[in-house]
Design an enzyme around this catalytic site. Sequence first.
Site, PDB file in Angstrom:
ATOM      1  CG  HIS A   1       0.205   5.824   3.732  1.00 43.18           C
ATOM      2  ND1 HIS A   1       0.788   4.757   3.077  1.00 43.18           N
ATOM      3  CD2 HIS A   1      -1.040   5.406   4.053  1.00 43.18           C
ATOM      4  CE1 HIS A   1      -0.071   3.762   3.004  1.00 43.18           C
ATOM      5  NE2 HIS A   1      -1.192   4.140   3.596  1.00 43.18           N
TER       6      HIS A   1
ATOM      7  N   GLY B   1     -17.552   1.257  11.822  1.00 45.88           N
ATOM      8  CA  GLY B   1     -18.387   2.321  12.329  1.00 45.88           C
ATOM      9  C   GLY B   1     -17.646   3.619  12.582  1.00 45.88           C
TER      10      GLY B   1
ATOM     11  CG  LEU C   1      -9.850   7.299  11.913  1.00 48.10           C
ATOM     12  CD1 LEU C   1     -11.021   6.962  10.987  1.00 48.10           C
ATOM     13  CD2 LEU C   1      -9.975   6.524  13.217  1.00 48.10           C
TER      14      LEU C   1
ATOM     15  CG  HIS D   1     -11.802   3.569   9.080  1.00 53.86           C
ATOM     16  ND1 HIS D   1     -11.605   2.966  10.292  1.00 53.86           N
ATOM     17  CD2 HIS D   1     -10.581   3.921   8.609  1.00 53.86           C
ATOM     18  CE1 HIS D   1     -10.301   2.943  10.549  1.00 53.86           C
ATOM     19  NE2 HIS D   1      -9.659   3.514   9.548  1.00 53.86           N
TER      20      HIS D   1
ATOM     21  CB  ALA E   1      -7.156   8.137   2.105  1.00 56.01           C
TER      22      ALA E   1
ATOM     23  CG  ASP F   1      -6.415  -0.201   7.130  1.00 54.22           C
ATOM     24  OD1 ASP F   1      -5.297  -0.633   6.767  1.00 54.22           O
ATOM     25  OD2 ASP F   1      -6.669   1.005   7.216  1.00 54.22           O
TER      26      ASP F   1
ATOM     27  N   GLY G   1      -5.093   3.170  10.475  1.00 50.05           N
ATOM     28  CA  GLY G   1      -5.482   1.777  10.411  1.00 50.05           C
ATOM     29  C   GLY G   1      -6.681   1.527  11.317  1.00 50.05           C
TER      30      GLY G   1
ATOM     31  CD  GLU H   1      -2.790   1.171   2.456  1.00 49.23           C
ATOM     32  OE1 GLU H   1      -3.615   2.101   2.557  1.00 49.23           O
ATOM     33  OE2 GLU H   1      -2.614   0.323   3.353  1.00 49.23           O
TER      34      GLU H   1
END
Length: 386
Positions: A143, A251, A310, A253, A222, A277, A312, A131
Amino acid sequence: MSTIYALIGAEIFDGETWHTDSGLVVDGDVIKSITPLSNLPGDIRQVELKGGKLVPGFIDVQVNGGGGVLLNDGPSINAIRTICDAHFAFGTTALLPTLITDTPEITAAAIAAGKAAAQEKVAGFLGLHLEGPHLSLTHKGTHDPKLIRPMDDADLLAIIEAVQELPVLLTTVAPETVSAEKIRAMVDAGVIVSLGHSGASYEVALAAKDAGATMVTHLFNAMSQLGHRSPGVVGAVLQSGELSAGLIADGFHVDKASMAIALRAKQGPAKIFLVTDAMSTIGTDISSFTLNGRRITRAGGRLTLDDGTLAGADLDMISAVRFVHRELGLSLDESLRMASLYPAQSIRVDHRYGRLAPGYIANVVHLDEKLDVNHVWIGGDSHYAR
């Protein structure tokens, strides 16, 4: 000594249909049949389950860690084994350990570890998911922006070489930073290309699809959103029948209403499927860890950077199944398919995984009536029993 046995005493979901008063017959590492109890040979070994449901093993194409281990922290065959082992207790019988954007050296180490895991046939290992690092800085999520970079010819060659020795290689790229020509080269070599961490327009996303991309990474998160004049990556997924998409159903993301709308709107045959994830917290009680030198805190079911982003998910697959079944009102059949058959289709392994049918790998999960995992078989061998 015969390797044939029959699992009896539970309802059996083959991926499409429920079977009662039947046994799931396993021969070695593959499923032989679903046979009515009255037709089972008298000399076959029978394993009595005393109720519950037998369902296809779950497949997770986005797993950053588990068991206290994060793949980025030290890619190795032992790290991959630990991650796979941690997810067995939650019904995931096959997964893609996922490397988040990192240095070229760490990426190379992850590919080497994946090759070793494939050679040693590590239980649960299905391939790798890279990823990044070829993502959009404006949609970086968790990231590290210092490690995000364009894809050069050496990167392209490395991924094309890697796919030759891995059963599955999935990579997430932003199509506004990776050209359609490079996407086509990866796809022609056998790489599965997913679009993600991207602010691409609807048109650019569809051009990447036309170049061979077949998936989108964690739908809604993202990426460019669905607007009334700019459909974005979200619109491309929902409108295109050729793009599948992972969904983090925790609930946090994605709002429940957005999930439900997307599931109703999605054009087929490609499907929306579940991903976790998951980070290193799964199967542990750890409260914080680091990623690329940044602290991530676990609290209230969420994993966040210090700025609240957030980072992961603190999610396992059976919890995701329960969420879409109970919170979204999906049928249990469809909820289970979102965790097994649909991800298998998305990475083109649905000829051996995602169903309980003759010739399929005997990856089987026994659920109780509360939809908790009781027992897991991987390739016919017991790997978890509660």
